[in-house]
Motif scaffolding. Structure first.
Motif, PDB file in Angstrom:
ATOM      1  N   GLU A 109       0.366  -1.093  -0.590  1.00 27.53           N
ATOM      2  CA  GLU A 109       0.162  -0.030  -0.322  1.00 27.53           C
ATOM      3  C   GLU A 109       1.313   1.070   0.455  1.00 27.53           C
ATOM      4  O   GLU A 109       1.930   1.515   0.268  1.00 27.53           O
ATOM      5  N   ASN A 110       0.258   2.265  -0.370  1.00 26.90           N
ATOM      6  CA  ASN A 110       0.944   3.331  -0.402  1.00 26.90           C
ATOM      7  C   ASN A 110       1.338   4.174   0.835  1.00 26.90           C
ATOM      8  O   ASN A 110       0.555   4.180   1.257  1.00 26.90           O
ATOM      9  N   MET A 111       3.211   4.416   0.771  1.00 24.75           N
ATOM     10  CA  MET A 111       3.252   4.931   2.649  1.00 24.75           C
ATOM     11  C   MET A 111       2.937   5.950   3.552  1.00 24.75           C
ATOM     12  O   MET A 111       2.426   5.738   4.502  1.00 24.75           O
ATOM     13  N   GLU A 112       2.414   6.716   1.926  1.00 27.10           N
ATOM     14  CA  GLU A 112       1.391   7.931   2.906  1.00 27.10           C
ATOM     15  C   GLU A 112      -0.077   7.468   3.676  1.00 27.10           C
ATOM     16  O   GLU A 112      -0.168   7.365   4.773  1.00 27.10           O
ATOM     17  N   TYR A 113      -0.409   6.276   2.643  1.00 29.31           N
ATOM     18  CA  TYR A 113      -2.178   5.486   3.641  1.00 29.31           C
ATOM     19  C   TYR A 113      -1.462   4.764   4.584  1.00 29.31           C
ATOM     20  O   TYR A 113      -2.358   5.019   5.537  1.00 29.31           O
ATOM     21  N   VAL A 114      -0.177   3.973   4.780  1.00 31.07           N
ATOM     22  CA  VAL A 114      -0.068   3.829   5.587  1.00 31.07           C
ATOM     23  C   VAL A 114       0.394   4.267   6.246  1.00 31.07           C
ATOM     24  O   VAL A 114       0.061   3.659   8.215  1.00 31.07           O
ATOM     25  N   LYS A 115       1.071   5.459   6.584  1.00 28.31           N
ATOM     26  CA  LYS A 115       1.430   5.880   7.961  1.00 28.31           C
ATOM     27  C   LYS A 115       0.159   6.347   8.591  1.00 28.31           C
ATOM     28  O   LYS A 115       0.052   6.473   9.682  1.00 28.31           O
ATOM     29  N   LYS A 116      -0.579   6.646   7.572  1.00 29.52           N
ATOM     30  CA  LYS A 116      -1.990   7.652   8.320  1.00 29.52           C
ATOM     31  C   LYS A 116      -3.028   6.788   8.924  1.00 29.52           C
ATOM     32  O   LYS A 116      -3.419   6.902  10.621  1.00 29.52           O
ATOM     33  N   LEU A 117      -3.171   5.795   8.445  1.00 30.92           N
ATOM     34  CA  LEU A 117      -3.876   4.122   8.847  1.00 30.92           C
ATOM     35  C   LEU A 117      -3.245   4.403  10.480  1.00 30.92           C
ATOM     36  O   LEU A 117      -4.279   3.594  10.795  1.00 30.92           O
ATOM     37  N   ALA A 118      -2.506   3.582  10.319  1.00 33.36           N
ATOM     38  CA  ALA A 118      -0.879   2.994  11.388  1.00 33.36           C
ATOM     39  C   ALA A 118      -1.739   3.579  12.507  1.00 33.36           C
ATOM     40  O   ALA A 118      -1.584   3.611  13.461  1.00 33.36           O
ATOM     41  N   GLN A 119      -1.464   5.767  12.329  1.00 27.18           N
ATOM     42  CA  GLN A 119      -1.292   6.076  13.579  1.00 27.18           C
ATOM     43  C   GLN A 119      -2.419   6.267  13.705  1.00 27.18           C
ATOM     44  O   GLN A 119      -2.521   6.492  15.374  1.00 27.18           O
ATOM     45  N   THR A 120      -3.925   6.412  13.075  1.00 27.68           N
ATOM     46  CA  THR A 120      -4.939   6.323  13.768  1.00 27.68           C
ATOM     47  C   THR A 120      -5.484   5.043  14.356  1.00 27.68           C
ATOM     48  O   THR A 120      -6.430   5.427  15.197  1.00 27.68           O
ATOM     49  N   MET A 121      -4.733   4.568  14.086  1.00 25.35           N
ATOM     50  CA  MET A 121      -4.754   3.077  14.756  1.00 25.35           C
ATOM     51  C   MET A 121      -4.404   2.821  15.886  1.00 25.35           C
ATOM     52  O   MET A 121      -5.009   2.410  17.375  1.00 25.35           O
ATOM     53  N   ILE A 122      -3.418   3.464  16.192  1.00 28.39           N
ATOM     54  CA  ILE A 122      -2.180   3.557  17.155  1.00 28.39           C
ATOM     55  C   ILE A 122      -3.329   4.818  18.006  1.00 28.39           C
ATOM     56  O   ILE A 122      -3.435   4.284  19.607  1.00 28.39           O
ATOM     57  N   ARG A 124      -6.211   5.298  18.726  1.00 28.96           N
ATOM     58  CA  ARG A 124      -7.310   4.440  19.418  1.00 28.96           C
ATOM     59  C   ARG A 124      -7.535   3.481  19.472  1.00 28.96           C
ATOM     60  O   ARG A 124      -8.125   3.143  21.010  1.00 28.96           O
ATOM     61  N   ILE A 125      -6.260   2.491  20.137  1.00 32.13           N
ATOM     62  CA  ILE A 125      -5.718   1.816  20.772  1.00 32.13           C
ATOM     63  C   ILE A 125      -5.149   2.486  22.420  1.00 32.13           C
ATOM     64  O   ILE A 125      -4.838   2.219  23.352  1.00 32.13           O
ATOM     65  N   GLY A 126      -4.885   3.982  22.406  1.00 32.65           N
ATOM     66  CA  GLY A 126      -4.444   4.687  23.201  1.00 32.65           C
ATOM     67  C   GLY A 126      -3.198   4.569  23.729  1.00 32.65           C
ATOM     68  O   GLY A 126      -2.480   4.531  24.732  1.00 32.65           O
ATOM     69  N   LEU A 138       6.255  -2.728  25.953  1.00 32.11           N
ATOM     70  CA  LEU A 138       5.339  -2.706  26.350  1.00 32.11           C
ATOM     71  C   LEU A 138       4.613  -2.992  27.383  1.00 32.11           C
ATOM     72  O   LEU A 138       5.004  -4.599  27.158  1.00 32.11           O
ATOM     73  N   SER A 139       3.200  -3.140  28.068  1.00 34.13           N
ATOM     74  CA  SER A 139       3.025  -4.175  28.657  1.00 34.13           C
ATOM     75  C   SER A 139       2.112  -5.852  28.499  1.00 34.13           C
ATOM     76  O   SER A 139       1.658  -5.105  26.896  1.00 34.13           O
ATOM     77  N   GLY A 140       1.739  -6.633  28.319  1.00 32.03           N
ATOM     78  CA  GLY A 140       1.305  -7.010  28.199  1.00 32.03           C
ATOM     79  C   GLY A 140      -0.042  -6.987  27.553  1.00 32.03           C
ATOM     80  O   GLY A 140      -0.390  -7.239  26.373  1.00 32.03           O
ATOM     81  N   GLY A 141      -0.760  -5.941  28.340  1.00 27.90           N
ATOM     82  CA  GLY A 141      -2.523  -5.380  28.105  1.00 27.90           C
ATOM     83  C   GLY A 141      -1.697  -4.681  26.348  1.00 27.90           C
ATOM     84  O   GLY A 141      -2.681  -4.813  25.355  1.00 27.90           O
ATOM     85  N   GLU A 142      -0.466  -3.808  26.233  1.00 25.58           N
ATOM     86  CA  GLU A 142      -0.513  -2.917  25.113  1.00 25.58           C
ATOM     87  C   GLU A 142       0.281  -4.097  24.188  1.00 25.58           C
ATOM     88  O   GLU A 142      -0.117  -3.805  22.998  1.00 25.58           O
ATOM     89  N   LYS A 143       0.522  -5.042  24.304  1.00 29.97           N
ATOM     90  CA  LYS A 143       0.727  -5.753  23.367  1.00 29.97           C
ATOM     91  C   LYS A 143      -0.542  -6.354  22.887  1.00 29.97           C
ATOM     92  O   LYS A 143      -0.175  -6.125  21.585  1.00 29.97           O
ATOM     93  N   ILE A 148      -4.282  -6.834  18.534  1.00 27.46           N
ATOM     94  CA  ILE A 148      -5.643  -6.751  17.528  1.00 27.46           C
ATOM     95  C   ILE A 148      -5.628  -5.104  16.420  1.00 27.46           C
ATOM     96  O   ILE A 148      -6.096  -5.717  15.599  1.00 27.46           O
ATOM     97  N   ALA A 149      -4.044  -4.274  16.839  1.00 29.24           N
ATOM     98  CA  ALA A 149      -4.928  -3.343  16.083  1.00 29.24           C
ATOM     99  C   ALA A 149      -4.322  -3.725  14.957  1.00 29.24           C
ATOM    100  O   ALA A 149      -4.960  -3.361  13.605  1.00 29.24           O
ATOM    101  N   ARG A 150      -3.153  -4.527  15.150  1.00 29.23           N
ATOM    102  CA  ARG A 150      -2.679  -4.989  13.645  1.00 29.23           C
ATOM    103  C   ARG A 150      -3.358  -5.851  12.944  1.00 29.23           C
ATOM    104  O   ARG A 150      -3.755  -6.037  11.328  1.00 29.23           O
TER     105      ARG A 150
END
Lengths: 221, 292
Positions: A109-122, A124-126, A138-143, A148-150
């Motif tokens: 996928e286009n890297m700009e799109y990848v960066k944007k979407l990955a940041q949105t996911m991050i 969203r999961i706090g 990272l803690s177990g919960g964060e991992k 799940i975000a992946r």
């Protein structure tokens, strides 16, 4: 959407993992598969993910018999499934951001799109601010949140989770279940192999109970 | 290249093993380059020897000129003869006394002890040809003796062939060993990344995404190994040429494969090409084993 039709699975030395398993899961359903260790929960997920093939029987996903998918078409099939493991299965030699972005990167996928979407996911999961941290930090919960975000970054129609709260404390477990519930509300079909009776009974979703490779009950929790 | 990062990860993880792999390729390329030079050298030598094979028929004293002319004419008509020349005893004497040692020998004689001779040069060397021409000359009236160095020539050609064979066998052994080393090192990398490969498959990476970094890893080992092998060969041969020139006065750079434009550019391309070929094949062997 998903249909197991008289599925058997026998491992080496005649170990009967599954015996005459039949069930259906509708699009958008949230299903728990439970049972004692060795009952066949993980085997069902592995068959769905096409990590393994049944000894006998057919498995349909969207009317496609996945037991007949050739190796060349497997990646395309797997891109429609998100998978979450008890032990997270993150890449420990790269930062959180790259772990979450990986499914999009391997698709070219286009890297700009990848960066944007990955940041949105991050966000969203706090885990904002922890993008450059290696999973070791990272803690177990964060991992598990990262895993799940992946799994969800490509918005797959199906999400499989094998004991996703198995290594987590109660608080983290509920956070994870909340994420999975949210994904289900957004339309993703969620199938979870779990031992956690408290979570299953509180969420009140459908529970398929296995014992010695057979379905012993299939009812709402 | 969406898998470029994976190549970097592989090389970082293999680290020292990558050096061993590239080093093995460098040694192999060095040996192959040395084999190529030896092979070219001995081929050149063999051709030089074969194209200069001569049969000399020494004539009896006072052989009439018309008889000599007849022998020359008949010899020229024989198959396999490139050139026939008549050497008078005085020409032979002049040639002999060019060498101070031979001149000292000649000074012990009164007058010129050498006979007239007919020298026959062959187009190409075969034992049958040289023996046929020698027998023909030996039977001619007026011919005292016929000389040729067939035994020595054949010994020399046998030695040259043995050198070629040994060098080729060593080259093949090095090629196989090198491919196995590369293959085993990439096996270790694949093994070390088993979990990563599983994750890649789980998230739907296609096989080319998973495998290409390992192919590229082999090619990169080959690229650096090939260039290092060439550099080592270049260094060793340059020093040897200078040493030989200093010790013997022989200038090997007149020979085409030692000329800078050939040796530096073409051999570098050959070396890097051979290195990449070895790395690529080693990597493919590894994938056949590890990705069954």
């Amino acid at each position: 959407m998903i249909k197991f039709n008289r599925v058997y699975k026998v491992f080496e030395r005649d170990i009967q993992a599954l015996s005459d398993i039949s069930f259906e899961v509708k699009r958008g359903e949230f299903v728990f598969i439970t049972g004692p260790s060795g009952a066949g929960k993980t085997t069902i997920l592995n068959l769905l993910y096409r990590e393994d093939l049944p000894t006998m029987g057919a498995i349909f996903v969207d009317s496609l018999d996945i037991t007949h998918i050739g190796t060349g078409r497997l990646p395309a099939y797997r891109r429609g499934i998100g998978f979450v493991f008890q032990d997270f299965k993150l890449l420990f030699d790269r930062p959180l951001f790259e772990n979450i972005a990986l499914p999009l990167v391997v698709r070219g996928e286009n890297m700009e799109y990848v960066k944007k979407l990955a940041q949105t996911m991050i966000d969203r999961i706090g885990l904002t601010g922890k993008e450059s941290l290696n999973p070791w930090h990272l803690s177990g919960g964060e991992k598990q949140k990262a895993a799940i975000a992946r799994a969800l970054i490509t918005s797959p129609p199906i999400l499989l989770a094998d004991e996703p709260t198995g290594n987590l404390d109660d608080y983290s477990s509920w956070e994870i279940m909340e994420m999975l519930t949210e994904a289900n509300r957004a339309g993703t079909t969620v199938i979870i192999a779990s031992h956690n009776k408290e979570i299953m009974s509180k969420l009140g979703h459908r529970i398929i109970r296995l014992d010695k490779g057979k379905v012993v009950s299939d009812a709402m929790g | 290249m969406r898998w470029a990062k994976e190549i970097g990860t592989n090389l970082k993880r293999s680290g020292f093993m990558s050096l061993i792999s590239a080093g093995t390729i460098a040694i192999t390329v060095f040996m192959l380059g040395a084999y190529y030079i030896v092979q070219s050298g001995v081929t050149f030598l063999a051709r030089h020897i074969e194209s200069n094979v001569e049969v000399t028929a020494f004539l009896k004293n006072n052989t009439p000129q018309d008889k000599t002319d007849n022998i020359i004419m008949e010899t020229k008509a024989l198959a396999g003869v490139a050139e026939v020349r008549f050497v008078t005893k005085w020409d032979a004497f002049q040639e002999f006394i060019q060498d101070p040692e031979m001149k000292a020998v000649m000074d012990t004689f009164e007058g010129n002890p050498l006979p007239d001779s007919i020298v026959v040069r062959l187009d190409t060397y075969t034992r049958e040809k040289i023996e046929r021409i020698s027998s023909f000359l030996r039977e001619k009236d007026g011919v005292e003796e016929v000389q040729y160095g067939a035994g020595e020539i054949e010994n020399l050609i046998n030695i040259v062939n043995a050198v070629r064979f040994i060098a080729a066998a060593a080259g093949i052994i090095f090629i196989i060993a090198s491919m196995l080393v590369v293959s085993n090192i990439i096996n270790l990398t694949i093994y070390a990344r088993k979990q990563d490969i599983y994750i890649f498959r789980m998230i739907g990476a296609d096989e080319s995404y998973i495998r290409m970094p390992f192919v590229a890893e082999g090619v990169i080992h080959g690229l650096f190994g090939g260039a290092a092998g060439w550099a080592a060969l270049y260094g060793v041969v340059t020093v040897l040429i200078a040493q030989i020139r200093q010790e013997t006065g022989l200038d090997l750079s007149v020979y085409h494969i030692f000329r800078p434009e050939y040796f530096s550019v073409r051999l570098l391309l050959y070396s890097v090409g051979a290195g990449i070929g070895l790395g690529f094949t080693g990597s493919l062997l590894s994938q056949l084993r590890m990705f069954k």
